[in-house]
Design a protein around this motif. Structure first.
Motif, PDB file in Angstrom:
ATOM      1  N   UNK A 125       0.699  -1.443   0.125  1.00 45.44           N
ATOM      2  CA  UNK A 125      -0.384  -0.122  -0.026  1.00 45.44           C
ATOM      3  C   UNK A 125       0.754   1.507  -0.117  1.00 45.44           C
ATOM      4  N   UNK A 126       1.506   1.233   1.008  1.00 46.77           N
ATOM      5  CA  UNK A 126       2.611   2.691   1.225  1.00 46.77           C
ATOM      6  C   UNK A 126       3.117   2.641  -0.260  1.00 46.77           C
ATOM      7  N   UNK A 127       3.718   1.864  -0.917  1.00 42.59           N
ATOM      8  CA  UNK A 127       4.633   1.958  -2.264  1.00 42.59           C
ATOM      9  C   UNK A 127       3.156   2.109  -3.533  1.00 42.59           C
ATOM     10  N   UNK A 128       2.964   1.721  -3.281  1.00 42.90           N
ATOM     11  CA  UNK A 128       1.482   1.879  -4.159  1.00 42.90           C
ATOM     12  C   UNK A 128       1.229   3.811  -4.169  1.00 42.90           C
ATOM     13  N   UNK A 129       0.920   4.222  -2.739  1.00 42.48           N
ATOM     14  CA  UNK A 129       0.564   5.201  -2.790  1.00 42.48           C
ATOM     15  C   UNK A 129       1.686   6.534  -3.524  1.00 42.48           C
ATOM     16  N   UNK A 130       3.271   6.137  -2.716  1.00 42.11           N
ATOM     17  CA  UNK A 130       4.237   6.722  -3.055  1.00 42.11           C
ATOM     18  C   UNK A 130       3.828   6.545  -4.395  1.00 42.11           C
ATOM     19  N   UNK A 131       3.986   6.060  -5.648  1.00 36.39           N
ATOM     20  CA  UNK A 131       4.255   5.733  -7.302  1.00 36.39           C
ATOM     21  C   UNK A 131       2.941   6.928  -7.520  1.00 36.39           C
ATOM     22  N   UNK A 132       1.725   6.711  -7.129  1.00 38.52           N
ATOM     23  CA  UNK A 132       0.784   7.300  -7.634  1.00 38.52           C
ATOM     24  C   UNK A 132       0.745   8.823  -7.474  1.00 38.52           C
ATOM     25  N   UNK A 133       1.768   9.303  -6.361  1.00 37.56           N
ATOM     26  CA  UNK A 133       1.235  10.856  -5.381  1.00 37.56           C
ATOM     27  C   UNK A 133       2.227  11.308  -6.642  1.00 37.56           C
ATOM     28  N   UNK A 185       6.589  13.623  -3.017  1.00 33.35           N
ATOM     29  CA  UNK A 185       5.437  11.625  -3.006  1.00 33.35           C
ATOM     30  C   UNK A 185       5.617  11.910  -2.122  1.00 33.35           C
ATOM     31  N   UNK A 186       6.875  12.293  -1.274  1.00 37.05           N
ATOM     32  CA  UNK A 186       7.543  11.229  -0.308  1.00 37.05           C
ATOM     33  C   UNK A 186       6.330  11.669   1.006  1.00 37.05           C
ATOM     34  N   UNK A 187       6.732  13.109   0.943  1.00 41.10           N
ATOM     35  CA  UNK A 187       6.139  13.728   2.022  1.00 41.10           C
ATOM     36  C   UNK A 187       4.170  13.733   2.048  1.00 41.10           C
TER      37      UNK A 187
END
Length: 441
Positions: free
Chosen positions: A1-9, A27-29
């Protein structure tokens, strides 16, 4: 979930027009705010720590040295020197362009700076001499990429910083591939000139060559002095004079010396660099340096984040589980970097993908120095591939021609880059011979 949100952001920020550096840090923030895998306080501390490194100080000084070479008249004399000895060959002015890029690269450490510095003089000269615009643009865009392979090299400094690999070894590793690249470009310059009926000139008299050489000697000595400073002279003893060899200064200190020598030569030897020119050059260079550090900060923050959430370890396990041979892994890396080169510039590419791929490369038995040269040659190819190939835009800006025309001109020359990439990838000793000769295995 974390990596998916990072890529989408990340891609959402790119889609709304945010610069790559902002998308990386943003995206990190965003991911940290929503899922809190890493406290925001640590992100702030890491952003500062990313820049608090001695080796990164080399970047602004090499940038400034290359700009001062242009302003102080060093580039013009290096070009005149190259033309004096090869200008009478078929494609002589094209060969002069390649050799001028090599000389400039040996001080600047930057490919776009090489294209800009040499291109401002060589593009009009090539057009006046009867070469086609496509030939001139292709020569400048591709030969300029030598700037990040022949030492010193800013991307190699960044790679060494990210992977904790010796920058001195990396610099030395780029020499043989850089020479092969230059020879391939010289061959291509002559071949394409032969098919385009480029003009040939009479051989320059030796008296004139001697005059040009004397004029260019201070500029020619600058890269020699930098190289000797980094690697030292061989141990010798000649009567009362003796040396035990050894380096005189670090690559970072070499950047400062390059800048100082460019100032001294431009101001007091050629007398073309005034105090006003010096301050104007510093002011013109500052935005480029600031942008590189801004990208570096955010990209390293992105790399730190994906390392903390376990992406490199997962990639390593996946590739090891696939049972790939080393050559298959390196071929896969080349394909990946080819795709990435369509969308990202060199420094973000290193900072985003090397932290993920480097642990896997080491696990596969790839030498870190060898892997670094493979990465750099891949970036050279990315510099001349649209839509974000930086050399294409610099050559377009220098010439006033459309970017698409620059790319069309670069296409035949890119065959040399691809051949060098294959050689460097599958013959490790091209990269490792000199470092192992000087420092041992």
């Amino acid at each position: 979930m974390t990596i998916l949100l990072l890529v989408v952001a990340f891609f959402l920020l790119i889609a709304i027009g945010a610069p790559v550096a902002v998308a990386l840090g943003g995206s990190v923030v965003v991911t940290s705010l929503l899922l809190d895998p890493i406290p925001l306080a640590i992100i702030g501390q890491k952003a500062f720590a990313n820049l608090d490194h001695f080796s990164l100080m080399a970047v602004p000084f090499f940038f400034l040295a290359s700009a001062l070479m242009d302003t102080g008249g060093l580039v013009r004399r290096l070009i005149a020197f190259a033309n004096a000895f090869v200008g009478h060959f078929t494609g002589g002015l094209g060969i002069t362009t390649v050799l001028s890029c090599v000389f400039f690269a040996a001080i600047s450490g930057s490919s776009p700076a090489t294209v800009a510095g040499v291109g401002r003089i060589m593009y009009p000269a090539l057009i006046r001499d009867g070469y086609t615009s496509r030939y001139a643009l292709g020569a400048l865009a591709t030969a300029g990429s030598i700037g990040i392979l022949i030492p010193p090299s800013i991307p190699l400094i960044i790679y060494g910083f990210v992977t904790e690999t010796s920058v001195t070894r990396l610099f030395l590793a780029g020499v043989i591939p850089g020479v092969i690249y230059a020879l391939g470009m010289v061959f291509m310059a002559a071949l394409l000139a032969r098919h385009s009926d480029a003009p040939r000139h009479s051989r320059m008299p030796w008296t004139e060559r001697a005059r040009v050489t004397r004029s260019a000697l201070p500029a020619l000595m600058l890269p020699v002095m930098i190289f000797i400073g980094i690697y030292g002279l061989p141990a010798f003893e000649f009567g009362p004079i003796a040396s035990d060899g050894g380096a005189i200064f670090t690559p970072t200190e070499a950047a400062v010396m390059a800048m100082l020598l460019a100032i001294v030569i431009g101001m007091f030897v050629y007398r073309e660099l005034s105090p006003r020119d010096l301050f104007r050059t510093i002011a013109d260079t500052a935005p480029s340096v600031g942008m590189i550090f801004f990208i570096t900060t955010n990209a390293l923050l992105f790399a730190f984040f994906i390392t903390k959430i376990g992406v490199p370890a997962a990639v390593t396990r996946m590739i090891v589980d696939l049972g790939l041979e080393q050559w298959q892994f390196l071929l896969l890396v080349n394909v990946l970097f080819l795709i990435v080169g369509f969308f990202l510039e060199g420094v973000p590419t290193i900072l985003m993908f090397v932290p993920v791929l480097f642990p896997t490369a080491v696990a596969m038995g790839v030498n870190p120095v060898h892997f670094g040269i493979i990465v750099i040659v891949n970036i050279e190819l990315g510099l001349v591939t649209p839509p974000v190939g930086l050399n294409l835009f610099v050559a377009s800006g220098v010439s006033g021609r459309p970017v698409l025309e620059v790319f069309r001109g670069a296409l035949p020359w890119m065959a040399v880059t691809i051949c060098v990439l294959m050689l460097v990838t599958f013959i490790p000793q091209l990269s490792l011979f000199l470092p192992e000769l000087v420092f041992g295995k």
